[in-house]
Design a protein around this motif. Structure first.
Motif, PDB file in Angstrom:
ATOM      1  N   PHE A 372       0.855  -1.184   0.000  1.00 55.33           N
ATOM      2  CA  PHE A 372       0.000   0.000   0.000  1.00 55.33           C
ATOM      3  C   PHE A 372       0.891   1.234   0.000  1.00 55.33           C
ATOM      4  O   PHE A 372       2.031   1.196   0.444  1.00 55.33           O
ATOM      5  CB  PHE A 372      -0.998   0.001   1.171  1.00 55.33           C
ATOM      6  N   ARG A 373       0.353   2.311  -0.568  1.00 61.48           N
ATOM      7  CA  ARG A 373       1.150   3.514  -0.811  1.00 61.48           C
ATOM      8  C   ARG A 373       0.650   4.671   0.042  1.00 61.48           C
ATOM      9  O   ARG A 373      -0.547   4.829   0.257  1.00 61.48           O
ATOM     10  CB  ARG A 373       1.048   3.904  -2.285  1.00 61.48           C
ATOM     11  N   MET A 374       1.598   5.495   0.519  1.00 59.66           N
ATOM     12  CA  MET A 374       1.262   6.700   1.271  1.00 59.66           C
ATOM     13  C   MET A 374       1.970   7.885   0.655  1.00 59.66           C
ATOM     14  O   MET A 374       3.133   7.779   0.250  1.00 59.66           O
ATOM     15  CB  MET A 374       1.692   6.554   2.723  1.00 59.66           C
ATOM     16  N   PHE A 375       1.273   9.009   0.601  1.00 59.15           N
ATOM     17  CA  PHE A 375       1.826  10.219   0.008  1.00 59.15           C
ATOM     18  C   PHE A 375       1.659  11.367   0.997  1.00 59.15           C
ATOM     19  O   PHE A 375       0.549  11.627   1.454  1.00 59.15           O
ATOM     20  CB  PHE A 375       1.100  10.564  -1.297  1.00 59.15           C
ATOM     21  N   ASP A 376       2.776  12.022   1.332  1.00 57.58           N
ATOM     22  CA  ASP A 376       2.731  13.193   2.200  1.00 57.58           C
ATOM     23  C   ASP A 376       2.562  14.421   1.306  1.00 57.58           C
ATOM     24  O   ASP A 376       3.410  14.708   0.461  1.00 57.58           O
ATOM     25  CB  ASP A 376       4.021  13.297   3.008  1.00 57.58           C
TER      26      ASP A 376
END
Length: 453
Positions: A372-376
């Motif tokens: 899964f991907r997270m973007f700040d």
């Protein structure tokens, strides 16, 4: 850094890291179809976490009180209530089986001691009340303790019933059933900010319901053409604005989003705003239309932005700017060269969801191989993490994963050719106020939190 809303850096820097907290579900290799999780949703406080599965069950987890004696220990989520929300049905008029699979769960804001949620399968929406009982009445006049009626002629004195403590019992009871309003499969439900109405959307229509009225709904969008051969797009998702009760959006399989204002007319066939990104002609291919289809749309908590997920990317739109998104985040661009095989195995039609953190500073969405991907949004950093039992030691930090697209593979990188497309994370949820996330991986629910040093 990891303040309210989990606004810390999701990229796993020195000051902020995600770590394993819990995993729910069986370890078996051969997973029963009915056990596959199909939706995940925190309630407004984040103290309850609901999952729905393909077997029509809803499982609610409750956060335990924090243990003050164990330093940084934070409350774990344990099973609070499990109930069968939907059963398989058969439509005799159309000779169609109606699956029991839960498509969506939406919590209602809590008004009293009980909790309420809406759950839907392809055709029927139900309003459930989840309440606790820890006392029972004893000493009735007209019946014995075992429930049998007493002979009225033998009652010589009037008794006042008393409440006695009993073991805590959590009851789930259906309070309303909203049925027979959708010809096509329901893909979205969304509770309005007025807390009295909600919408439900299928492929071609959106209906507006009152929570107290089950026998009628108002059709507010209908894109069904007079001749079905002229059909060019379908509705893929719909959501109410978090603060303005008259505004909602719906996305389409053509990659467009329409914002509608219910004050303008009863039937919102004419949109107030139309969001579409111009297509780059140089990148057009046979798959362009399929991968541009939007699988999820979510307003930010502030109501200023909305986020859309298509097959390869997540886009953030400013509601005041229709021409193009203000941010585009590539989720798994390395799959662009694999679209042909993904089309053949039907993975290209997978519907990934996306979610905001509590402060709208970070976004999360799923990918394949249980990644899964997270973007700040502030630092423009991103990270790929994995939901895996191999990494499931308590408080174990999640190591960022990297996918190698060709050439020489570095240590700790995984080749794009060895990704498992059967392991996919379609459903994720972020705690509304803290850095706690829930990730559904097939039949397992992983809960991660920020690592407090």
């Amino acid at each position: 850094m990891a303040g309210a809303g989990g606004g810390g850096c999701p990229a796993g820097g020195n000051d902020f890291q995600w770590c394993f907290s819990q995993v729910k579900g069986a370890v078996d290799e051969d997973v029963a179809e009915a056990d596959i999780i199909s939706t995940v949703e925190f309630n407004y406080s984040g103290d309850l976490l609901a999952t729905g599965d393909k077997g029509g069950r809803v499982v609610i987890f409750q956060r335990e009180q924090e243990n003050k004696g164990r330093g940084h220990s934070r409350g774990e989520y344990n099973v609070y209530s499990t109930f069968q929300s939907h059963e398989p049905e058969f439509d005799y008029l159309k000779s169609l089986e109606i699956e029991e699979k839960i498509n969506k769960i939406r919590w209602l804001p809590q008004q009293n001691a009980a909790h309420f949620l809406l759950s839907t399968n392809d055709k029927t929406i139900k309003l459930w009340k989840i309440s606790e009982r820890d006392k029972r009445a004893e000493g009735y006049n007209l019946k014995d303790e075992d429930g049998r009626l007493r002979d009225p002629f033998r009652i010589t004195a009037l008794r006042v019933p008393i409440l006695k403590p009993m073991d805590l019992m959590v009851e789930a009871s259906p309070r309303r059933i909203f049925a027979n309003a959708h010809t096509y499969h329901i893909n979205s439900i969304s509770v309005n900010s007025d807390h009295e109405t909600y919408l439900s959307a299928d492929d071609l229509r959106i209906n507006l319901w009152h929570l107290e009225i089950t026998d009628r709904s108002f059709n507010i969008v209908d894109i069904k053409p007079a001749n079905m051969e002229e059909l060019t797009e379908v509705i893929t998702a719909a959501e109410f604005h978090p603060h303005q009760c008259n505004v909602f959006v719906y996305s389409s399989s053509k990659g467009t989003i329409r914002l509608c204002d219910m004050r303008s007319s009863a039937l919102c066939d004419r949109h107030a705003k139309f969001f579409e990104e111009p297509e780059d002609p140089s990148s057009r291919s046979f798959f362009s239309e399929i991968i541009s289809s939007i699988s999820d749309v979510k307003f930010s908590h502030s109501g200023r932005y909305m986020m859309t997920r298509d097959y390869l990317s997540v886009k953030v739109w400013d509601l005041n700017m229709e021409g193009r998104p203000v941010e585009t985040h590539q989720v798994h661009e390395y799959l662009r060269s694999k679209l042909c095989s993904l089309y053949e195995n039907d993975c290209i039609f997978d519907k990934f969801e996306c979610c905001w953190n509590g402060s709208d500073s970070a976004i999360m969405t799923g990918s394949y191989n249980n990644f899964f991907r997270m973007f700040d949004r502030n630092t423009r950093r991103d990270v790929t993490l994995e939901a895996s039992r191999e990494n499931s030691k308590p408080r174990a930090s999640l190591k960022p994963r990297k996918v190698c697209t060709g050439g020489k593979r570095k240590k700790d990188e995984i080749s794009v050719d060895s990704l498992d497309f059967n392991k996919k994370i379609l459903h994720t949820a972020w705690h509304p106020m803290e850095s706690i996330i829930a990730v559904a991986a097939t039949n397992n629910l992983y809960i991660f939190q920020d690592k407090i040093n």
